[in-house]
Design an enzyme around this catalytic site. Structure first.
Site, mmCIF file in Angstrom:
data_model
loop_
_atom_site.group_PDB
_atom_site.id
_atom_site.type_symbol
_atom_site.label_atom_id
_atom_site.label_comp_id
_atom_site.label_asym_id
_atom_site.label_seq_id
_atom_site.Cartn_x
_atom_site.Cartn_y
_atom_site.Cartn_z
ATOM 1 C CB THR A 206 69.237 6.645 -20.615
ATOM 2 O OG1 THR A 206 68.040 6.549 -19.823
ATOM 3 C CG2 THR A 206 69.077 7.767 -21.616
ATOM 4 C CD GLU B 144 67.670 13.585 -16.786
ATOM 5 O OE1 GLU B 144 66.783 13.400 -17.618
ATOM 6 O OE2 GLU B 144 67.960 12.743 -15.900
#
Length: 306
Positions: free
Chosen positions: A181, A128
């Site tokens: 993101t 991530e």
């Protein structure tokens, strides 16, 4: 065992009031991954289908996550990873988390399971970090553990599994636009008012209570976000109209999935979920926007062997 094939599920993070600390796992949407041992002492991405993603092992989230696991074990075991990518990157339903979680789950199995599922979360978080610049666990935790996950603390990391009311269904709309993101995080205000914070704490606490008591009405009332959604929703076409339409057709609540552009409607039972899905489908078709639409139960298992 030299090779394993797994289903790596999509996830819905934040769930309105739980920014960066709450997520749940979907049952009907996910990637398929094959991981096998090699004798080269290298972690390689040997094949990717479905999406255009980096095969460089230092840039792909799956290989980065596995390297983190191997470094912790002080192991030089090599792995070859194949990814059939069915979750579109930038969709807001945990595309990078699925790859990271699926890869470390499979590698752990092939190594004889030196780690429990919760122990794998920090390694998947390294994926991530590559994807979004932030080590958040609200996607990788439910992908690995199944059901609902609450991140009580990041330092030290503590993740709690929450119960899944049996009648919950999730309708997820993915407008086929990409919101990265990193970009979506950059527009969030770094300071919030005390009033907004109090509202958010109240809703998050009530949501957790509703999951334990299977209080669907309380669950619906808790799906409110005073902090992130007002900013991010402007990036999603017809967000307010979709919210009102979903609730009018029986959804418990509505919100942004992760960083968007996907949105979710949480529903009680198959009949309500089908009605909400059909209403969203008809509305978006009239707007001329391409989209994917999913209806899913909550996946209580997480990553699973195929």
């Amino acid at each position: 065992m030299e090779e394993i094939k797994v289903f790596a599920p999509a996830t819905v993070a934040n769930l309105s009031c739980g920014f960066d600390v709450l997520g749940c796992c979907l049952d009907s949407v996910g990637d398929e991954m094959s991981v096998r041992k090699n004798d080269l002492n290298e972690v390689r991405i040997t094949r990717i289908t479905g999406q255009d993603l980096p095969v460089d092992s230092d840039k792909n989230v799956a290989s980065v996550a596995v390297k983190a696991l191997l470094a912790d074990l002080e192991s030089d075991q090599g792995f070859d990873i194949e990814i059939n990518k069915k979750i579109k990157p930038g969709s807001g339903i945990g595309s990078s988390a699925a790859s990271s979680a699926g890869a470390v789950f499979a590698a752990n199995k092939l190594l004889g399971e030196p780690y429990q599922a919760k122990d794998l979360i920090p390694f998947a978080m390294q994926g991530e970090l590559i994807a979004s610049g932030n080590e958040h666990a609200d996607n990788v935790a439910p992908a690995l553990l199944g059901g609902f996950s609450l991140v009580r603390s990041y330092c030290p990391l503590e993740v709690l599994s929450l119960p899944v009311p049996s009648q919950l269904r999730m309708v997820v709309l993915h407008p086929l636009i990409e919101i990265k993101t990193k970009d979506s995080r950059s527009i969030i205000k770094q300071n919030v008012s005390l009033k907004s914070a109090i509202n958010q704490w109240g809703n998050l606490g009530a949501l957790v209570s509703a999951l334990y008591t299977e209080d669907y009405d309380l669950l619906g009332r808790s799906l409110e976000d005073d902090i992130v959604e007002p900013v991010r929703s402007i990036l999603i076409p017809y967000f307010q109209e979709l919210d009102e339409l979903s609730v009018a057709n029986g959804a418990l609540g509505f919100g942004i999935s992760g960083s968007g552009p996907s949105v979710y409607a949480l529903c009680r039972g198959d009949e309500n979920a089908e009605r909400v899905k059909q209403a969203i489908k008809e509305f978006y078709e009239k707007k001329g926007i391409e989209f994917d639409l999913h209806l899913s139960a909550i996946n209580k298992e997480g990553v699973k062997i195929l």
